[in-house]
Design an enzyme around this catalytic site. Structure first.
Site, PDB file in Angstrom:
ATOM      1  N   THR A   1       0.825  -1.207   0.000  1.00  0.00           N
ATOM      2  CA  THR A   1       0.000   0.000   0.000  1.00  0.00           C
ATOM      3  C   THR A   1       0.855   1.251   0.000  1.00  0.00           C
ATOM      4  OG1 THR A   1      -1.585  -1.292   1.305  1.00  0.00           O
ATOM      5  CG2 THR A   1      -2.017   1.060   1.102  1.00  0.00           C
TER       6      THR A   1
ATOM      7  N   TYR B   1       7.834 -12.612  -8.940  1.00  0.00           N
ATOM      8  CA  TYR B   1       8.322 -12.867 -10.298  1.00  0.00           C
ATOM      9  C   TYR B   1       9.215 -14.107 -10.378  1.00  0.00           C
ATOM     10  CZ  TYR B   1      10.060 -12.209 -15.033  1.00  0.00           C
ATOM     11  OH  TYR B   1      10.370 -12.397 -16.348  1.00  0.00           O
TER      12      TYR B   1
ATOM     13  N   TYR C   1       4.952 -12.508   4.513  1.00  0.00           N
ATOM     14  CA  TYR C   1       3.806 -11.896   3.837  1.00  0.00           C
ATOM     15  C   TYR C   1       3.468 -12.744   2.627  1.00  0.00           C
ATOM     16  CZ  TYR C   1       1.084  -8.231   1.411  1.00  0.00           C
ATOM     17  OH  TYR C   1       0.109  -7.501   0.747  1.00  0.00           O
TER      18      TYR C   1
ATOM     19  N   ILE D   1      -3.513  -6.635   9.131  1.00  0.00           N
ATOM     20  CA  ILE D   1      -2.679  -5.589   8.540  1.00  0.00           C
ATOM     21  C   ILE D   1      -3.515  -5.018   7.405  1.00  0.00           C
ATOM     22  CG2 ILE D   1      -0.531  -5.054   7.328  1.00  0.00           C
ATOM     23  CD1 ILE D   1       0.802  -7.305   8.947  1.00  0.00           C
TER      24      ILE D   1
END
Length: 294
Positions: A47, A109, A135, A206
């Site tokens: 974010t 990626y 995460y 979160i």
């Protein structure tokens, strides 16, 4: 001990009209969060547009946030990268800057194997004594931490303490907690799933929503922790459609639009992100008006 329980805001990085980091606005946003009960601040995450910050800007934002917060709530620095060496560098520098913990996204990626993820996270954890929160957001990274991998990292690496789970797979959340006897700190990475995940044993969220509704997001988690599950559920359902509207386009496009509508001075977006399409912005604004945010 948990890095935090309750609601951590995944705070935006405000930019000026010419695309520079707007530090005076950033200070105001941090104060707005603390004044409204946010339990921790995650700086330079998804974010916060970390992917388009230079390394120098990234670290300057972490340093600024740590200084502005001044110990009032934990500061969790986003230090993930698809390059293990870069993630180590960012983690070491965030540690020196005084961050309380690090949030480390899976290597995007590259699409690392589970063996590769274990090596990646083990190497990063070895460069700091600060707690690390994994995460997992496979929709953005193309890489999924399997529950057995998260559990193995928690068991075998002392400072890997938690995971932000944004896979949308509640069975995976349950499996992580089952494999760790409920000891690994799990945080919801999706604002639509806070109460559901806390029912399984998550410690909080979160949150993107917390940028515009910090008090309500805090209370959604805090009420569950107090045993007031009906209140938590009521807040989850009340804000459900706003949470959906905040993801009508890729995050953080909608949340910056919402904040600017509220006068919170989030500023512009960095390319390749572009301003929200008018029809989507209209839906977002309508949901905000229903909740009295405008």
């Amino acid at each position: 001990m948990s890095v935090f329980t309750g609601s951590a805001v995944a705070i935006v990085t405000p930019f000026t009209a010419d695309g520079q980091v707007n530090y005076p606005a950033f200070a105001k946003l941090i104060e707005f969060q603390i004044e409204n009960g946010t339990d921790a601040i995650v700086v330079c995450g998804t974010t916060g547009e970390a992917s388009t910050l230079t390394h120098e800007e990234h670290l300057d934002c972490i340093r600024f946030c740590v200084k502005q917060v001044a110990g009032r709530v934990p500061v969790i620095a986003g230090t993930g990268s698809n390059c293990t060496e870069t993630a180590i560098y960012l983690t070491e520098e965030a540690d020196r800057a005084g961050a309380d913990a690090m949030l480390v996204v899976t290597p995007y990626y590259n699409k690392a194997t589970q063996k590769g993820l274990i090596a990646h996270y083990t190497a990063i954890a070895a460069c700091t004594e600060k707690p690390l929160i994994l995460y997992n957001v496979p929709s953005r990274t193309g890489c999924n931490i399997k529950p057995e991998t998260a559990a193995a990292l928690f068991r075998n690496v002392k400072n890997i303490v938690g995971v932000k789970e944004a896979s949308g797979d509640l069975s995976a959340v349950a499996e992580i907690l089952a494999r760790t006897n409920g000891e690994m700190d799990v945080y919801s990475g999706n604002d639509t799933e806070v109460t559901a995940m806390m029912a399984l044993g998550a410690k909080g969220v979160i949150s993107v929503l917390a940028n515009v509704a910090p008090a309500a997001t805090h209370e959604m988690a805090a009420s569950y922790l107090r045993g007031e599950t009906a209140k938590s559920k009521e807040l989850q359902l009340r804000y459900f459609f706003l949470c959906r509207a905040l993801f009508r386009e890729v995050n953080p496009i909608p949340v910056k639009k919402a904040m600017n509508l509220m006068g919170l001075e989030a500023g512009t977006l960095r390319p390749p992100l572009t301003e929200m399409e008018p029809e989507n912005a209209a839906v977002l604004e309508a949901e905000m008006r229903k909740l009295g945010l405008l």
